[in-house]
Motif scaffolding. Structure first.
Motif, PDB file in Angstrom:
ATOM      1  N   LEU A   1       5.853 -12.737  45.106  1.00  0.00           N
ATOM      2  CA  LEU A   1       6.281 -13.927  45.839  1.00  0.00           C
ATOM      3  C   LEU A   1       5.887 -13.871  47.317  1.00  0.00           C
ATOM      4  O   LEU A   1       5.988 -14.878  48.020  1.00  0.00           O
ATOM      5  N   ASN A   2       5.446 -12.723  47.770  1.00  0.00           N
ATOM      6  CA  ASN A   2       4.959 -12.610  49.150  1.00  0.00           C
ATOM      7  C   ASN A   2       3.454 -12.838  49.265  1.00  0.00           C
ATOM      8  O   ASN A   2       2.919 -12.863  50.376  1.00  0.00           O
ATOM      9  N   LEU A   3       2.785 -13.013  48.132  1.00  0.00           N
ATOM     10  CA  LEU A   3       1.354 -13.316  48.173  1.00  0.00           C
ATOM     11  C   LEU A   3       1.147 -14.728  48.716  1.00  0.00           C
ATOM     12  O   LEU A   3       1.790 -15.676  48.247  1.00  0.00           O
ATOM     13  N   PRO A   4       0.270 -14.924  49.690  1.00  0.00           N
ATOM     14  CA  PRO A   4       0.089 -16.248  50.301  1.00  0.00           C
ATOM     15  C   PRO A   4      -0.244 -17.344  49.299  1.00  0.00           C
ATOM     16  O   PRO A   4       0.280 -18.457  49.401  1.00  0.00           O
ATOM     17  N   GLU A   5      -1.092 -17.035  48.303  1.00  0.00           N
ATOM     18  CA  GLU A   5      -1.470 -18.068  47.341  1.00  0.00           C
ATOM     19  C   GLU A   5      -0.305 -18.465  46.435  1.00  0.00           C
ATOM     20  O   GLU A   5      -0.181 -19.625  46.026  1.00  0.00           O
ATOM     21  N   VAL A   6       0.586 -17.509  46.133  1.00  0.00           N
ATOM     22  CA  VAL A   6       1.763 -17.813  45.323  1.00  0.00           C
ATOM     23  C   VAL A   6       2.749 -18.656  46.126  1.00  0.00           C
ATOM     24  O   VAL A   6       3.291 -19.655  45.641  1.00  0.00           O
ATOM     25  N   ARG A   7       2.990 -18.251  47.355  1.00  0.00           N
ATOM     26  CA  ARG A   7       3.904 -19.009  48.218  1.00  0.00           C
ATOM     27  C   ARG A   7       3.403 -20.439  48.417  1.00  0.00           C
ATOM     28  O   ARG A   7       4.188 -21.404  48.383  1.00  0.00           O
ATOM     29  N   LYS A   8       2.091 -20.587  48.601  1.00  0.00           N
ATOM     30  CA  LYS A   8       1.526 -21.914  48.798  1.00  0.00           C
ATOM     31  C   LYS A   8       1.728 -22.791  47.569  1.00  0.00           C
ATOM     32  O   LYS A   8       2.110 -23.969  47.676  1.00  0.00           O
TER      33      LYS A   8
END
Length: 329
Positions: free
Chosen positions: A281-288
């Protein structure tokens, strides 16, 4: 002197053996998972819970080298899938993804075959999101005050749709009506799809639903959003004022997404799973993807914070259900 040295050596060895006794727990944590993991989603494909589970499952499969399989078990506002999860072994190979209905069902649905508080191990409150209140652009409502004015002028004539009787949207509007001293006519639908279609077609005056479902139609000009239900504006539709800005100070009602396991899940497995979820959940693409497509405000809570949140939500919405004698469809 030799005896003293022997005693010291024996004491050292005993301490070392005690330390080794704790190693199996560490090894057990490292070995999980050793087979496919099931994510029970108590709703059909689509919506918001299903894509969340699939997104996280794909990321965890890549990082942990095991399959994370989504098992859709819809029905009973999420209670059928929850019952299945509650009866599953607490071995780290079954997890339950829930929506806000999880906190409403204990009061709304009589004789649930599980205890919502005691029969699950909390893992994480993934995120929250406000709902949006929308209308057809041809309707006269530009603000929520326009709705209140119309409802007071002609009681029981202004209709609104929700995704079902006892849904969070229905309960939220019930609270708002009570606070504002007006009455709307509730039209329950069996899901966000048909509700949104009728709202766009003008068959109902208003509709309330998640920002994930309604925002694309607002941005496409087919619906006008007149309020969101959080205590602040939504980043998905930042030009739309919150109810807290429109005469309901402090008011907030949020949809939410959480992850649980059957009661009794060993702490080392829960901690490992929680850590892997946090990394994903801290991956930028997941958060986006979650913030832009589902309008979610990520929380990524600790397990104990989810449990406290659940109990508060159950108390709040259970009171609304009881006081207004709301029944499931």
């Amino acid at each position: 002197m030799i005896d003293s040295a022997r005693r010291q050596f024996a004491a050292i060895m005993a301490g070392a053996l005690c330390g080794l006794a704790s190693l199996p727990a560490v090894a057990q944590e490292v070995k999980w998972p050793v087979k496919p993991v099931r994510f029970i989603v108590p709703f059909p494909p689509g919506g918001s819970v299903d894509p969340l589970a699939r997104l996280l499952g794909a990321r965890l499969s890549a990082s942990l080298g095991q399959q994370f399989i989504v098992d859709n078990r819809p029905g009973g506002s999420g209670s059928i899938g929850a019952a299945l999860a509650a009866k599953s072994p607490p071995d780290g190979y079954t997890f339950l993804f829930v929506f806000d209905t999880h906190a409403v069902n204990p009061t709304l649905i009589p004789n649930l075959p599980f205890d919502t508080v005691k029969d699950f191990t909390p893992v994480m409150l993934v995120g929250t999101a406000p709902m949006a209140i929308v209308t057809n652009p041809a309707k006269p409502y530009k603000t929520f005050a326009d709705v209140v004015k119309a409802a007071k002028a002609k009681p029981d004539t202004v209709t609104y749709g929700s995704v079902g009787s006892g849904s969070l949207g229905h309960l939220t509007m019930t609270l708002v009506e009570q606070a504002g001293g007006f009455k709307l006519v509730h039209v329950p639908y069996k899901g966000g799809g048909p509700m949104t279609t009728d709202a766009m077609g003008g068959q109902v005056e208003l509709a309330i639903g998640s920002v994930a479902v309604l925002t694309p139609h607002v941005k496409g000009g087919k619906l006008r959003a007149i309020a969101v239900t959080g205590d602040k504006r939504s980043h998905a539709i930042p030009d739309v004022p919150a109810l807290a800005e429109q005469g309901y100070p402090g008011f907030s009602a949020l949809a939410w997404w959480g992850i649980f396991a059957p009661s009794g899940l060993p702490s080392p497995i829960r901690d490992r799973f929680h850590g892997e979820l946090t990394q994903a959940l801290n991956l930028p693409e997941v958060r986006k993807q979650l913030t832009e497509q589902l309008g979610m405000d990520l929380v990524v809570s600790k397990p104990e914070e989810l449990q406290k949140f659940l109990v508060r939500e159950m108390e709040r919405w259970g009171k609304v259900v009881r006081e207004h004698k709301i029944k499931p469809e």
